[in-house]
Design an enzyme around this catalytic site. Structure first.
Site, PDB file in Angstrom:
ATOM      1  N   SER A   1       1.012  -1.267  -0.279  1.00 29.42           N
ATOM      2  CA  SER A   1      -0.177   0.166   0.279  1.00 29.42           C
ATOM      3  C   SER A   1       1.165   0.670  -0.154  1.00 29.42           C
ATOM      4  O   SER A   1       1.802   1.051  -0.106  1.00 29.42           O
ATOM      5  CB  SER A   1      -0.742   0.187   1.338  1.00 29.42           C
ATOM      6  OG  SER A   1      -0.091  -0.202   2.173  1.00 29.42           O
ATOM      7  N   LYS A   2       0.710   2.200  -0.252  1.00 27.92           N
ATOM      8  CA  LYS A   2       0.638   3.772  -0.182  1.00 27.92           C
ATOM      9  C   LYS A   2       1.901   4.032   0.836  1.00 27.92           C
ATOM     10  O   LYS A   2       2.805   4.881   0.750  1.00 27.92           O
ATOM     11  CB  LYS A   2       0.242   4.910  -0.257  1.00 27.92           C
ATOM     12  CG  LYS A   2      -0.694   4.858  -1.122  1.00 27.92           C
ATOM     13  CD  LYS A   2      -0.687   6.764  -1.439  1.00 27.92           C
ATOM     14  CE  LYS A   2      -1.134   6.225  -2.959  1.00 27.92           C
ATOM     15  NZ  LYS A   2      -2.930   6.876  -3.373  1.00 27.92           N
ATOM     16  N   ARG A   3       1.798   3.848   2.363  1.00 27.39           N
ATOM     17  CA  ARG A   3       3.028   3.469   2.822  1.00 27.39           C
ATOM     18  C   ARG A   3       3.902   3.277   2.887  1.00 27.39           C
ATOM     19  O   ARG A   3       5.171   2.736   3.857  1.00 27.39           O
ATOM     20  CB  ARG A   3       2.119   3.129   4.232  1.00 27.39           C
ATOM     21  CG  ARG A   3       1.811   1.742   4.336  1.00 27.39           C
ATOM     22  CD  ARG A   3       1.289   1.560   5.921  1.00 27.39           C
ATOM     23  NE  ARG A   3       1.317   0.063   6.048  1.00 27.39           N
ATOM     24  CZ  ARG A   3       2.042  -0.392   7.267  1.00 27.39           C
ATOM     25  NH1 ARG A   3       2.495   0.365   7.656  1.00 27.39           N
ATOM     26  NH2 ARG A   3       1.709  -1.730   7.412  1.00 27.39           N
ATOM     27  N   HIS A   4       4.149   1.765   1.668  1.00 24.75           N
ATOM     28  CA  HIS A   4       5.290   1.402   1.038  1.00 24.75           C
ATOM     29  C   HIS A   4       6.636   2.360   0.173  1.00 24.75           C
ATOM     30  O   HIS A   4       7.181   1.444   0.161  1.00 24.75           O
ATOM     31  CB  HIS A   4       5.590  -0.072   1.175  1.00 24.75           C
ATOM     32  CG  HIS A   4       4.793  -0.869   1.729  1.00 24.75           C
ATOM     33  ND1 HIS A   4       3.524  -1.544   1.841  1.00 24.75           N
ATOM     34  CD2 HIS A   4       5.065  -1.259   3.097  1.00 24.75           C
ATOM     35  CE1 HIS A   4       2.830  -2.273   3.305  1.00 24.75           C
ATOM     36  NE2 HIS A   4       3.835  -2.011   3.461  1.00 24.75           N
ATOM     37  N   GLY A   5       5.308   2.806  -0.130  1.00 24.31           N
ATOM     38  CA  GLY A   5       6.206   3.777  -1.122  1.00 24.31           C
ATOM     39  C   GLY A   5       4.854   3.949  -2.308  1.00 24.31           C
ATOM     40  O   GLY A   5       3.807   3.551  -2.413  1.00 24.31           O
TER      41      GLY A   5
END
Ligand code: GLU
Length: 485
Positions: free
Chosen positions: A256-260
């Site tokens: 998800s977005k928190r990974h990049g």
């Protein structure tokens, strides 16, 4: 129906292409193409509340730039169109009515209030089958609707026994029929649910292999029951493991977005090449047989892909690995194609005296994605604070004192140079080194530090001077001498 392998990609138009969805599209495409089959694009837009403008274009653009070419789909009718579900409503109605006629589905008039009352304090609760044996007719339904009532069509699930199927990747999946609720097939607004329309479409479009994310693994028995109710052969199911991401603490969870960046377009905007993205994600859950090769063009993927190579263990998306793939693809880009991407970035941030062409050439083998250029040229766009320790280098036996001597000696020599290019500058400095019986490396070190003002630079002393131009180079050397004084 022909027995040609037929697969499909059936995205919902959400406005962005998650890398996991792109991998599904790729595997579905490769499965078909590896067998000389047919590949269909179908747009699943029946959730009218979630429609996003321009979302279909995002899907079409992505497929185009990754080279995933559909044989049938929007604007490419292969005899099974339309390929946009909202344009197929009469078809779903017809098939739902067929199921009612055959006793596999029924009209349900339950109000929202009644359905809400079935839920527990957590808002969870299934349908209790209240309308299951009421045998409402189409006329009853029309009347109820006209009176402002709620009308849906539900699937009549078996109340005993088990339903099982064999997934190609996960093996047998079985469910107790008592766990199944009478799910909605057609909603009150006349639109079908995903659960229903994708079955009708997969059948009518001749889909032989359903390739999709494993979030559908356990609901597939319900879909199998629909095939059975219609008397249709079930397709082969190929559910793919989730794509995972790793956070800074090493914890793994759904990508998800928190990974990049997780959308194809975000990656492309950062300067990743579609070919590299495709190559990398092809290997996230699939492994070629009989080869350790990691680099695959689309044609090579088509030739090598096989279902047996799919793995059910979740694949972790590794940004470092993607960077590595991308840097290898960038290195292989022809000079002009590379320049077309690099030059606008450089010209956008460099002063006009900077030789951006030369700078681009120096960066060609050093970047892993195009936007990295911005991070790498801070030393070009401004004079960084000098760290005097940089002058000390064991191998070249340099230190601040002997570097200062070199700078002072070379300043007038460089000021006299007319053809400010790498070869001339190199020759001039080499000649100076020889005349003073100094190591050329030591001279180059001093100049490179004075001009670059950082430990590691793309390119050596004379290349950097060519990039900076005469005036800026001389200015930097003068500043360095002052700082050494
Ligand atoms: N529209 C569904 C999705 O995007 C497709 C699932 C399927 O391939 O059947 O998740």
């Amino acid at each position: 129906m022909s027995n040609k392998v037929t697969t499909r990609f059936a995205p919902s138009p959400t406005g962005f292409m998650h890398i996991g969805n792109l991998r599904t599209a790729l595997y579905s495409y490769l499965l078909s193409k590896s067998q000389g089959g047919n590949f269909i694009l179908r747009i699943e837009d029946t959730d009218q509340e979630r429609l996003v403008e321009g979302a279909v274009d995002v899907i079409l653009d992505t497929l185009k730039s990754t080279g995933i070419e559909y044989d049938e789909g929007p604007a490419k009718d292969g005899g099974h169109g339309p390929y946009i579900q909202s344009e197929r409503l009469p078809i779903y109605k017809e098939y739902a009515e067929k199921l009612i006629a055959d006793g596999h589905a029924y009209y349900c008039f339950c109000s929202k209030e009644r359905l809400d009352s079935l839920k527990d304090e957590n808002g969870i609760g299934g349908y209790d089958g209240f309308c299951r044996d009421k045998n409402y007719t189409a006329e009853d339904a029309a009347r109820h609707k006209a009176e402002g009532g709620n009308v849906v069509i539900r699937q009549k699930m078996p109340t005993e026994g088990k339903t099982a199927y064999v997934d190609v990747v996960y093996g047998e999946v079985e469910i107790d029929n008592t766990e199944l609720r009478d799910q909605i097939l057609i909603k009150d607004d006349g639109y079908p649910t995903y659960n229903f329309c994708h079955i009708v479409d997969d059948y009518l479009m001749g889909v032989t292999h359903v390739v999709r994310g494993n979030e559908y693994l356990t609901s597939t028995p319900k879909y199998c029951l629909l095939y059975d109710a219609f008397g249709w052969d079930r397709p082969t199911y190929v559910h793919l493991p989730l794509l995972m991401g790793k956070d800074d603490e090493g914890k793994v969870s759904k990508l998800s977005k928190r990974h990049g960046a997780v959308s194809f377009h975000d990656l492309v905007n950062d300067g990743y090449l579609p070919e590299a993205i495709v190559n990398y994600i092809a290997l996230l859950g699939w492994c070629p047989k009989d080869t350790n090769e990691e680099f695959f063009t689309m044609d090579e993927l088509k030739a090598n892909f096989s279902i047996e190579g799919l793995s059910k263990s979740p694949a972790v998306f590794d940004y470092e690995k993607l960077k590595w793939f991308n840097s290898e693809y960038i290195k292989k880009l022809p000079e002009d194609v590379y320049a077309e991407k690099a030059m606008p970035i450089l010209d956008g941030i460099c002063e006009s005296y900077i030789n951006t062409k030369k700078l681009a050439a120096l960066l060609h083998t050093r970047i892993s994605y195009f936007n990295e250029i911005k991070d790498m040229i801070g030393f070009v766009t401004s004079r960084l604070p000098m760290d005097g320790d940089l002058y000390t280098n064991k191998k070249n036996k340099t230190n601040p004192e002997n570097c200062k001597e070199v700078l002072v000696d070379c300043l007038p020599i460089l000021e006299a140079v007319e053809n400010w290019d790498n070869d001339t500058l190199f020759a001039v400095l080499k000649e100076y080194a020889a005349s003073k019986e100094k190591k050329a490396g030591a001279v180059m070190w001093a100049i490179r530090v004075a001009v670059g003002r950082q430990a590691i630079t793309p390119g050596g002393a004379t290349e950097l001077m060519e990039v900076f131009g005469k005036e800026e180079s001389i200015g930097r050397i003068k500043q360095a001498i002052e700082e050494l004084n």
